[in-house]
Design a protein around this motif. Sequence first.
Motif, short mmCIF file in Angstrom:
data_model
loop_
_atom_site.label_atom_id
_atom_site.label_comp_id
_atom_site.label_asym_id
_atom_site.label_seq_id
_atom_site.Cartn_x
_atom_site.Cartn_y
_atom_site.Cartn_z
N ARG A 117 24.93 -57.87 -48.29
CA ARG A 117 24.44 -58.08 -49.65
C ARG A 117 25.44 -57.54 -50.68
O ARG A 117 25.93 -56.42 -50.55
CB ARG A 117 23.10 -57.37 -49.85
CG ARG A 117 22.33 -57.86 -51.09
CD ARG A 117 21.99 -59.35 -50.96
NE ARG A 117 21.30 -59.84 -52.13
CZ ARG A 117 19.97 -59.90 -52.24
NH1 ARG A 117 19.20 -59.54 -51.23
NH2 ARG A 117 19.43 -60.37 -53.33
N SER A 119 25.51 -57.12 -54.91
CA SER A 119 24.61 -57.18 -56.06
C SER A 119 25.16 -58.15 -57.10
O SER A 119 26.32 -58.58 -57.04
CB SER A 119 24.46 -55.79 -56.68
OG SER A 119 25.65 -55.44 -57.39
N SER A 120 24.32 -58.47 -58.08
CA SER A 120 24.74 -59.39 -59.15
C SER A 120 25.85 -58.77 -60.00
O SER A 120 26.55 -59.47 -60.73
CB SER A 120 23.55 -59.75 -60.03
OG SER A 120 22.97 -58.60 -60.60
N ASN A 121 26.04 -57.46 -59.90
CA ASN A 121 27.12 -56.78 -60.61
C ASN A 121 28.40 -56.69 -59.79
O ASN A 121 29.42 -56.19 -60.27
CB ASN A 121 26.68 -55.37 -61.00
CG ASN A 121 25.54 -55.38 -62.00
OD1 ASN A 121 25.51 -56.22 -62.89
ND2 ASN A 121 24.60 -54.44 -61.85
N LEU A 153 25.77 -64.63 -50.98
CA LEU A 153 25.31 -64.49 -52.35
C LEU A 153 26.21 -63.53 -53.14
O LEU A 153 26.57 -62.47 -52.64
CB LEU A 153 23.86 -63.97 -52.35
CG LEU A 153 23.13 -64.01 -53.69
CD1 LEU A 153 22.87 -65.45 -54.12
CD2 LEU A 153 21.82 -63.24 -53.59
N ASN A 154 26.60 -63.97 -54.35
CA ASN A 154 27.42 -63.17 -55.27
C ASN A 154 28.83 -62.88 -54.73
O ASN A 154 29.49 -61.95 -55.20
CB ASN A 154 26.72 -61.86 -55.62
CG ASN A 154 25.43 -62.09 -56.39
OD1 ASN A 154 25.36 -62.98 -57.22
ND2 ASN A 154 24.42 -61.28 -56.11
N LYS A 157 31.50 -62.61 -57.22
CA LYS A 157 31.64 -61.35 -57.97
C LYS A 157 32.45 -60.32 -57.18
O LYS A 157 33.16 -59.50 -57.74
CB LYS A 157 30.25 -60.76 -58.27
CG LYS A 157 29.26 -61.74 -58.87
CD LYS A 157 29.55 -62.01 -60.32
CE LYS A 157 28.51 -62.96 -60.91
NZ LYS A 157 27.14 -62.49 -60.76
N PRO A 184 30.81 -66.68 -63.62
CA PRO A 184 29.51 -66.13 -63.22
C PRO A 184 28.34 -67.07 -63.48
O PRO A 184 27.36 -67.05 -62.76
CB PRO A 184 29.39 -64.86 -64.08
CG PRO A 184 30.79 -64.49 -64.41
CD PRO A 184 31.55 -65.78 -64.51
N GLU A 185 28.46 -67.93 -64.51
CA GLU A 185 27.32 -68.78 -64.84
C GLU A 185 27.21 -70.00 -63.91
O GLU A 185 26.24 -70.75 -63.98
CB GLU A 185 27.40 -69.25 -66.31
CG GLU A 185 28.58 -70.15 -66.63
CD GLU A 185 29.83 -69.39 -67.02
OE1 GLU A 185 30.77 -70.02 -67.54
OE2 GLU A 185 29.87 -68.16 -66.81
N GLU A 188 25.57 -71.16 -57.87
CA GLU A 188 26.16 -70.91 -56.55
C GLU A 188 25.74 -71.97 -55.53
O GLU A 188 26.52 -72.34 -54.65
CB GLU A 188 25.76 -69.52 -56.05
CG GLU A 188 26.65 -68.42 -56.61
CD GLU A 188 26.46 -67.10 -55.88
OE1 GLU A 188 27.30 -66.80 -55.00
OE2 GLU A 188 25.50 -66.39 -56.20
#
Length: 454
Positions: A117, A119-121, A153-154, A157, A184-185, A188
């Motif tokens: 995992r 994170s979105s950050n 996911l992410n 980032k 980022p926008e 995915e």
Amino acid sequence: MALAESDVTLALYVGESFAEVHLRDQNKTHSFHRWYLGKEGLRAGLTKILKDSGFQKLTKAIVASRFPEKILSYRLGGSVAVLTTEGFESWPRSRQPFALKLAPLSSLDLHFSVSERISSNGDIEKEPSESEVADIIEKLKLKQAKRVCIHFLNANKNSSNQEKVKAALLRENFEVFTPDGAPPEMDEAALWRRNILNASLCGTFSEVQEEINLALQPYLSEGERAIFLSGDGHRFDKECRYHLNSLWGASYAWAQNLKRSESFDIVYFGLEQFCLLSPQNKTSYWQSPWGKVSNNRVQNHLLCLQPTTAIELSMWNELGFSKNHLGYEPGPMFLGRGQLPTLLDLWATEASDIKGLEERVSLQGIQKFKNQMWALNKSALTPLDSDENVLRTLRQNAIRTLCADIVINAEQKSLYCLGALAPIFGAELKTSLSEFNIKILPDDTTSSLIGQEK
């Protein structure tokens, strides 16, 4: 007779069923060819054309292609595995509109979740363990998977987890596909769909590339290969990430190289496809049968009727046009093998002289089409009174439908028509759309623009 060596460009446009070649020497066209791939394959056709041309060498070969469309119509991903963040295995499919919920792009037997995992950050919340990755690799080997897509996911980032798993797979000689980086926008799921489509196309695409390069090998300098066009302007050879986008490589070349002082739209009337291009506009997505796919290209609107749209009785028992496009295998009835009437059959007389079709025209097929249309007409709720009236009415309805589609979707009042069927349908547009300035381009424009420099 062999011609003296000079700056010779070969431009090749490969469709699902037809191919076109344009040879140019110092801005002069020496030859233009179009042939049916079902009769003569790509390599054989190219070899014959080059032999007959008299040229000993080519400076370069540029290819635009729609043949991936044919691959996409079959079941995809037979040997493509997908590794996804645990809990997000069905995410791309769940984000499709309900009406588009088709079978997944890859076999469910080749879907594996990974306990990782980001994170979105972009912070690492959980790294995949070496033992878990080793276990998945063993399962992939048992399944005889060749290509692996990593959809974490992410990962755009922070790609640390993705790169860790990718390195382990590469050490075991798997082909690994990861989504291209994006802002980022970006959706995915749309990136993941593009990634798996590129992986699914890879094997067959490479086979077609090699077929082309084997034909060109005696004519190109040692080590040179054909260059393919993508819909966002990239020229590529073996970079798999452009395979899907190559579907719109020709559109890019037409929009880029058709230089005119005024703003204009392009109407492509090809043997296999009718579409409307807006060169001034770009789009970042393709609305595929599986949902949105991230894909940069010239704005491209498929017209509501296509050359091989089937003719049938509607649900109201009236003669009309189906939503199904039959293609050229077997093709329109006037070419002799088709069993179902199509839009192009209505223009059989005019189409009989078109390069690539002329040798396939069948008088028996033309009569069979007329017989079938009369039989359909007699079954209609309000049958027409003659063969001629049936064909004339359907032609008028088809042109009205195409014109309405163009009026609604065209961005400009200046239209350039190109493609094998442009002389036929472009002339029909000129008669019906007086408010538009319509120009019909020569038959070889489709492929000649592909070979021009940016």
